[in-house]
Design an enzyme around this catalytic site. Structure first.
Site, PDB file in Angstrom:
ATOM      1  N   PRO A   5       0.851  -1.202   0.000  1.00 41.41           N
ATOM      2  CA  PRO A   5       0.000   0.000   0.000  1.00 41.41           C
ATOM      3  C   PRO A   5       0.880   1.243   0.000  1.00 41.41           C
ATOM      4  O   PRO A   5       1.645   1.464   0.932  1.00 41.41           O
ATOM      5  CB  PRO A   5      -0.783  -0.137   1.311  1.00 41.41           C
ATOM      6  N   MET A   6       0.800   2.045  -1.061  1.00 43.44           N
ATOM      7  CA  MET A   6       1.632   3.245  -1.173  1.00 43.44           C
ATOM      8  C   MET A   6       0.741   4.449  -1.435  1.00 43.44           C
ATOM      9  O   MET A   6      -0.029   4.474  -2.403  1.00 43.44           O
ATOM     10  CB  MET A   6       2.653   3.082  -2.313  1.00 43.44           C
ATOM     11  N   GLN A  59      -6.407  -0.905   3.651  1.00 43.28           N
ATOM     12  CA  GLN A  59      -5.511  -0.586   4.767  1.00 43.28           C
ATOM     13  C   GLN A  59      -5.951   0.681   5.490  1.00 43.28           C
ATOM     14  O   GLN A  59      -6.234   1.701   4.852  1.00 43.28           O
ATOM     15  CB  GLN A  59      -4.068  -0.418   4.310  1.00 43.28           C
ATOM     16  N   CYS A  89       3.922   3.266   8.869  1.00 42.31           N
ATOM     17  CA  CYS A  89       4.201   4.514   8.155  1.00 42.31           C
ATOM     18  C   CYS A  89       5.090   5.423   9.010  1.00 42.31           C
ATOM     19  O   CYS A  89       4.724   5.773  10.136  1.00 42.31           O
ATOM     20  CB  CYS A  89       2.914   5.237   7.804  1.00 42.31           C
ATOM     21  N   ASN A 191       9.446  -7.047   3.557  1.00 49.24           N
ATOM     22  CA  ASN A 191       9.312  -5.813   2.785  1.00 49.24           C
ATOM     23  C   ASN A 191      10.553  -4.961   3.014  1.00 49.24           C
ATOM     24  O   ASN A 191      11.152  -5.011   4.064  1.00 49.24           O
ATOM     25  CB  ASN A 191       8.035  -5.074   3.236  1.00 49.24           C
ATOM     26  N   GLY A 215       7.147  -2.627  -3.057  1.00 43.87           N
ATOM     27  CA  GLY A 215       6.708  -1.246  -3.114  1.00 43.87           C
ATOM     28  C   GLY A 215       7.369  -0.499  -4.250  1.00 43.87           C
ATOM     29  O   GLY A 215       6.938  -0.575  -5.405  1.00 43.87           O
TER      30      GLY A 215
END
Length: 323
Positions: A5-6, A59, A89, A191, A215
């Site tokens: 999720p970006m 998310q 984040c 990740n 990502g």
């Protein structure tokens, strides 16, 4: 092979091209719990998911347990395949408000918040996090064990601390220790810095993780997912995308952007992607400037056709850099 999720990247148009090229599980951009419960248009719009994207996760992030619980109920109604909670984040605007990676400084609150969402969700709940807040507090092992105990279905771990942001190198060793911890039964996804098929194989073979979350390596290069799968299966590399491949995927991405966001916003928000699609092209500045200044999508399609015609006459190896 998970698409990370970006923010401002992992929207439906981008997800479409990644799904076409081998992404197995994808996530929405992260969605503010406060924005969602207040019916903020931007947050609500991010709930859009499509059947061809499945399996897909929504998310959420936030700092208030009650708000996160309410947002979880709203997200659940959108019927994703899973709900994911962002505890990773690192950006100041999120972490300094007590959300994202900030929860790594308050594990009891993280556990309580997660437990509330697990209780209300009619589908699996997963979590994305980091190694810890800083080098002195790499507490992700405790996080993994406690979150598993309250019912999360999987855990994705970025191999950096919040203090590192995206600097330095990701450390996958602690991720491997968690995966091989006898207490841990849920899938563990790695990740951070996984930007080549060789690195995916290394992480898989060395640490035994259940998958990898991709990502930045996918931005402008959605072919990455199938390239990895081919390499793991055969030990050889797929041919690099040609200029025709790049123009066609960019054109598809633009088309989906126009469909989802409308003509004006679709054109504007696509501008951030052109440099990545055409990275490595000699003397591309003039084309880039035209792509990011055109307001009419028909003019953009025309420029893309010019790019194809111009660079098709050149050697592919000279314009498409190796990973």
């Amino acid at each position: 092979m998970l698409l990370a999720p970006m923010e401002d990247v992992s929207d439906p148009p981008f997800r479409f091209v990644c799904k076409q090229h081998g992404a197995d599980l994808m996530y929405t951009e992260f969605i503010s719990s406060e924005g969602l419960i207040r019916d903020a248009a931007k947050s609500v719009h991010k709930l859009d998911i499509f059947e061809y994207e499945r399996p897909i996760g929504i998310q959420l992030f936030g700092s208030d347990i009650n708000s996160m619980r309410e947002a979880g109920i709203i997200a659940d109604r959108a019927k994703p395949d899973l709900i994911d909670i962002n505890y990773g984040c690192p950006v100041k605007a999120v972490a300094c408000k007590g959300a994202g990676a900030a929860l790594l400084q308050d594990i009891p609150k993280m556990v309580q918040m997660t437990s509330e969402i697990v209780k209300i969700a009619n589908r699996p709940v997963t979590v994305k996090t980091r190694l810890g807040w800083d080098d002195k507090t790499k507490n992700v092992t405790e996080v993994a064990e406690r979150l598993q105990d309250i019912g999360i279905a999987a855990l994705s771990i970025h191999g950096r601390t919040r203090q590192q942001m995206y600097k330095g190198s990701a450390d996958w060793t602690l991720i491997g220790e968690i995966k091989n911890n006898p207490r841990i039964k849920i899938p563990i996804f790695a990740n951070g810095d996984i930007d080549s098929p060789e690195k995916v194989k290394l992480v898989k073979d060395t640490y035994g993780v259940d998958g990898v979350m991709i990502g930045r390596a996918s931005i402008g290069h959605p072919w990455f997912f199938n390239e990895v799968k081919h390499f793991l299966k055969t030990g050889t590399h797929l041919p690099r995308p040609t200029i025709q491949d790049r123009v066609e995927v960019c054109r598809t991405h633009l088309k989906k952007s126009l469909e989802w966001k409308g003509e004006k916003l679709g054109v504007i928000e696509m501008r951030r992607h052109y440099t990545n699609y055409f990275k490595g092209l000699d003397h591309f500045k003039e084309y880039r400037m035209r792509l990011v200044t055109q307001d009419d999508f028909n003019d953009i399609y025309a420029v893309l056709e010019e790019i194809l015609d111009h660079y098709s006459t050149q050697g592919i190896d000279s314009i498409v850099p190796a990973l």
